[in-house]
Scaffold this active site. Structure first.
Site, PDB file in Angstrom:
ATOM      1  N   GLU A 182       0.921  -1.289  -0.073  1.00 59.53           N
ATOM      2  CA  GLU A 182      -0.027   0.060   0.209  1.00 59.53           C
ATOM      3  C   GLU A 182       0.994   1.179   0.071  1.00 59.53           C
ATOM      4  O   GLU A 182       2.059   1.160   0.265  1.00 59.53           O
ATOM      5  CB  GLU A 182      -0.884   0.059   1.326  1.00 59.53           C
ATOM      6  CG  GLU A 182      -1.785  -1.228   1.633  1.00 59.53           C
ATOM      7  CD  GLU A 182      -3.081  -0.811   0.884  1.00 59.53           C
ATOM      8  OE1 GLU A 182      -3.506   0.286   0.872  1.00 59.53           O
ATOM      9  OE2 GLU A 182      -3.808  -1.974   1.018  1.00 59.53           O
ATOM     10  N   LYS A 197      -8.709  -8.891   7.862  1.00 58.42           N
ATOM     11  CA  LYS A 197      -9.109 -10.003   7.220  1.00 58.42           C
ATOM     12  C   LYS A 197      -9.259 -11.316   8.200  1.00 58.42           C
ATOM     13  O   LYS A 197     -10.292 -11.806   8.130  1.00 58.42           O
ATOM     14  CB  LYS A 197      -8.011 -10.561   6.326  1.00 58.42           C
ATOM     15  CG  LYS A 197      -7.942  -9.519   4.854  1.00 58.42           C
ATOM     16  CD  LYS A 197      -6.826  -9.958   4.134  1.00 58.42           C
ATOM     17  CE  LYS A 197      -6.539  -8.847   2.751  1.00 58.42           C
ATOM     18  NZ  LYS A 197      -5.114  -8.955   2.434  1.00 58.42           N
TER      19      LYS A 197
HETATM   20  N1  LIG Z   1      -5.685  -3.889  -4.904  1.00 57.68           N
HETATM   21  C1  LIG Z   1      -5.664  -5.385  -4.614  1.00 57.68           C
HETATM   22  O1  LIG Z   1      -4.865  -5.846  -4.915  1.00 57.68           O
HETATM   23  C2  LIG Z   1      -6.829  -5.408  -3.528  1.00 57.68           C
HETATM   24  C3  LIG Z   1      -7.146  -6.720  -3.108  1.00 57.68           C
HETATM   25  C4  LIG Z   1      -8.304  -7.016  -2.357  1.00 57.68           C
HETATM   26  C5  LIG Z   1      -9.332  -6.049  -1.876  1.00 57.68           C
HETATM   27  N2  LIG Z   1      -8.719  -4.722  -2.190  1.00 57.68           N
HETATM   28  C6  LIG Z   1      -9.791  -3.615  -1.767  1.00 57.68           C
HETATM   29  O2  LIG Z   1     -10.394  -3.138  -2.901  1.00 57.68           O
HETATM   30  C7  LIG Z   1     -10.632  -1.982  -2.674  1.00 57.68           C
HETATM   31  C8  LIG Z   1     -10.080  -0.915  -3.930  1.00 57.68           C
HETATM   32  O3  LIG Z   1      -8.574  -1.130  -4.039  1.00 57.68           O
HETATM   33  P1  LIG Z   1      -7.927  -0.547  -5.347  1.00 57.68           P
HETATM   34  O4  LIG Z   1      -6.600  -1.191  -5.096  1.00 57.68           O
HETATM   35  O5  LIG Z   1      -8.781  -0.711  -6.575  1.00 57.68           O
HETATM   36  O6  LIG Z   1      -7.764   0.973  -4.999  1.00 57.68           O
HETATM   37  P2  LIG Z   1      -7.324   2.097  -5.977  1.00 57.68           P
HETATM   38  O7  LIG Z   1      -6.452   1.544  -7.178  1.00 57.68           O
HETATM   39  O8  LIG Z   1      -6.383   3.009  -5.046  1.00 57.68           O
HETATM   40  O9  LIG Z   1      -8.610   2.766  -6.350  1.00 57.68           O
HETATM   41  C9  LIG Z   1      -9.326   3.375  -5.594  1.00 57.68           C
HETATM   42  C10 LIG Z   1     -10.470   4.101  -6.541  1.00 57.68           C
HETATM   43  O10 LIG Z   1     -11.545   4.565  -5.612  1.00 57.68           O
HETATM   44  C11 LIG Z   1     -11.882   5.834  -6.142  1.00 57.68           C
HETATM   45  N3  LIG Z   1     -12.479   6.508  -4.786  1.00 57.68           N
HETATM   46  C12 LIG Z   1     -11.827   6.983  -3.691  1.00 57.68           C
HETATM   47  N4  LIG Z   1     -12.542   7.374  -2.963  1.00 57.68           N
HETATM   48  C13 LIG Z   1     -13.828   7.748  -3.607  1.00 57.68           C
HETATM   49  C14 LIG Z   1     -15.037   8.294  -3.096  1.00 57.68           C
HETATM   50  N5  LIG Z   1     -15.130   8.854  -1.927  1.00 57.68           N
HETATM   51  N6  LIG Z   1     -16.046   8.136  -4.149  1.00 57.68           N
HETATM   52  C15 LIG Z   1     -15.891   7.642  -5.176  1.00 57.68           C
HETATM   53  N7  LIG Z   1     -14.770   7.003  -5.731  1.00 57.68           N
HETATM   54  C16 LIG Z   1     -13.644   7.143  -4.685  1.00 57.68           C
HETATM   55  C17 LIG Z   1     -10.698   6.257  -6.790  1.00 57.68           C
HETATM   56  O11 LIG Z   1     -11.190   7.469  -7.554  1.00 57.68           O
HETATM   57  P3  LIG Z   1     -10.349   8.036  -8.687  1.00 57.68           P
HETATM   58  O12 LIG Z   1      -9.837   7.071  -9.752  1.00 57.68           O
HETATM   59  O13 LIG Z   1     -11.002   9.019  -8.956  1.00 57.68           O
HETATM   60  O14 LIG Z   1      -8.941   8.315  -7.882  1.00 57.68           O
HETATM   61  C18 LIG Z   1     -10.193   5.198  -7.412  1.00 57.68           C
HETATM   62  O15 LIG Z   1     -10.669   5.134  -8.645  1.00 57.68           O
HETATM   63  C19 LIG Z   1      -9.796  -1.227  -1.298  1.00 57.68           C
HETATM   64  O16 LIG Z   1     -11.155  -1.705  -0.349  1.00 57.68           O
HETATM   65  C20 LIG Z   1      -8.809  -2.441  -1.226  1.00 57.68           C
HETATM   66  O17 LIG Z   1      -8.672  -2.645   0.287  1.00 57.68           O
HETATM   67  C21 LIG Z   1      -7.794  -4.424  -3.156  1.00 57.68           C
END
Ligand SMILES: NC(=O)c1ccc[n+]([C@@H]2O[C@H](COP(=O)([O-])OP(=O)(O)OC[C@H]3O[C@@H](n4cnc5c(N)ncnc54)[C@H](OP(=O)(O)O)[C@@H]3O)[C@@H](O)[C@H]2O)c1
Length: 414
Positions: A182, A197
């Site tokens: 992260e 988790k």
């Molecule tokens: N990445 C992984 O491998 C993984 C694995 C398991 C679970 N997760 C979970 O999945 C979720 C997403 O993770 P990610 O890795 O995809 O995150 P990310 O790549 O940082 O993307 C976050 C997205 O959320 C949007 N966002 C943030 N605040 C917002 C709000 N208030 N209203 C609307 N949109 C908002 C951002 O918008 P902008 O595009 O405009 O910035 C971006 O599109 C998290 O809860 C994470 O813990 C992730």
């Protein structure tokens, strides 16, 4: 009959974009993304602008949207979105372990009150279908324990340190560059993510909703090369393990680095992979492994939840009735290794009994029994020159009336 799903997607980052791509290649599922809500108005997007909104209510109050998929990286905003959607009677899928673990009981109440599904397979171990298995396959098999490597970033760091002899800071920087860690690495390396988790897994495995901050956690941020060298010499690897185990009528639950011997199922789970071992009273041990993070592996779990919603699937939390008498127990006695500087006297370490003690100019360590609840309030947990590792499988409940005698202190070669 399968329901036609009109999806309102929140978040178009790593997982949200992954889901968009996965849905494009999925035939046979009657689901389409109607609108996408994101935050940053200036970001370039690879799909037409007409999809996007920056106002969550445009999606949440749209009566034609019957499923909300929440994939944003802000737990507070996510809870607002998810709770609003459930109140509106919309089915919800999320992968946000922090938000779910912190609001578990409120979310459970909302599901019951409004009789809507809320699914979150992607929140624990991404591509590994562990929650639905706990709910459905193990619904009547009472479990003894669930343990696993549930955080890919820390496993990547530990694997690199072990295989390549690199130091912690160097490997952490590499993990960040590759997008495994992260942007705030404390969430991974200090064990917060694994604790969220584990809180979800314990609810489905044992029916106990334990607030994340009640779960003992200790991360890998204070590990040093000498701990890795010690583990190698003894034929172990070090893994950050999340564990919930039934002990009598109680449940012990913790996240801590552990020495893993070569015959253990977790020994060969390396790099960003996750592995989970489930032990049932009747079924004995089973082991699941797979990618615990990443765009497509996580999106595949989200897709599976969306598909489950199309046939009206909901979690039933059956273990909450079956295990009604189970209590959470923080006083867990376990064997730990502790590496410490010579400036700290052994007598000030939080051990109840010591089995081994070793001193040399390069390394001082002791191995002995520690009560996790006592350790939890020790300032030594924050010191970067001290490191604790679970050094054995056996655990027990600390009987406060019982005095554990100190065993002989002896020196062994390193
Ligand atoms: N990445 C992984 O491998 C993984 C694995 C398991 C679970 N997760 C979970 O999945 C979720 C997403 O993770 P990610 O890795 O995809 O995150 P990310 O790549 O940082 O993307 C976050 C997205 O959320 C949007 N966002 C943030 N605040 C917002 C709000 N208030 N209203 C609307 N949109 C908002 C951002 O918008 P902008 O595009 O405009 O910035 C971006 O599109 C998290 O809860 C994470 O813990 C992730």
């Amino acid at each position: 009959m399968k329901q036609k799903l009109n999806i309102g997607l929140f978040g178009f980052g790593c997982v949200g974009k992954g889901l968009y791509d996965v849905l494009e290649h999925t035939h046979g599922l009657k689901a389409n993304i109607a609108r996408i809500c994101v935050k940053d108005k200036n970001k370039e997007r690879p799909v037409p602008a007409s999809y996007f909104t920056f106002d969550k209510y445009e999606i949440l109050n749209d009566e034609t949207i019957n499923v909300i998929v929440e994939l944003i990286d802000d737990a507070d905003a996510a809870f607002e979105i998810v709770s609003y959607a459930l109140r509106k009677g919309k089915a919800v899928v999320s992968a946000n372990k922090k938000m779910i673990a912190e609001h578990f009981e409120e979310l459970l109440e909302l599901q019951k009150q409004f009789d809507v599904p809320f699914l979150y397979e992607g929140a624990a171990c991404a591509s590994i279908p562990v929650i639905r298995n706990l709910e459905e396959y193990y619904d009547n098999d009472l479990l003894n324990s669930i343990e696993g490597i549930v955080n890919g970033s820390t496993n990547f760091i530990l694997t690199k340190m072990y295989n390549e002899g690199k130091d912690y800071a160097e490997v952490l920087a590499e993990a960040q560059q590759l997008g495994f860690a992260e942007s705030n690495p404390a969430l991974d390396v200090e064990g917060f993510d694994a604790r969220y988790k584990l809180s979800l897994l314990a609810a489905h495995a044992f029916g106990l909703f334990i607030k994340p901050d009640q779960i003992f956690k200790y991360g890998i941020n204070n590990i040093s090369d000498s701990d890795i060298r010690y583990a190698k010499e003894k034929g172990f690897k070090i893994k950050l393990v999340a564990h919930a185990r039934k002990i009598g009528k109680s449940l012990g639950i913790w996240v801590i680095p552990r020495f893993i011997p070569a015959n253990h199922a977790l020994y060969n789970i390396d790099f960003e992979y996750n592995g989970v071992s489930v032990e049932g009273v009747f079924s004995d041990k089973q082991f699941f492994s797979g990618k615990g993070a990443g765009s497509f592996p996580t999106a595949s779990a989200v897709l599976s939840d969306i598909s489950a919603i199309s046939y009206h699937y909901q979690y039933e939390y059956k273990k909450t009735q079956q295990e009604a008498s189970l209590n959470y127990e923080p006083n867990i006695l376990m064997k730990l290794y502790c590496r410490f500087p010579s400036s700290i006297p052994v007598s000030s370490l939080p051990f109840e009994s010591i089995e081994q003690s070793f001193n040399s100019p390069e390394l001082n360590y002791v191995i002995g029994n520690v009560n996790l609840d006592t350790l939890n309030s020790s300032r030594l947990l924050d010191r970067d020159d001290v490191f604790f590792i679970q050094a054995g499988d056996e655990v027990d409940i600390r009987n406060t009336n019982e005095f554990v005698e100190e065993s002989e202190v002896f020196e062994i070669a390193f």
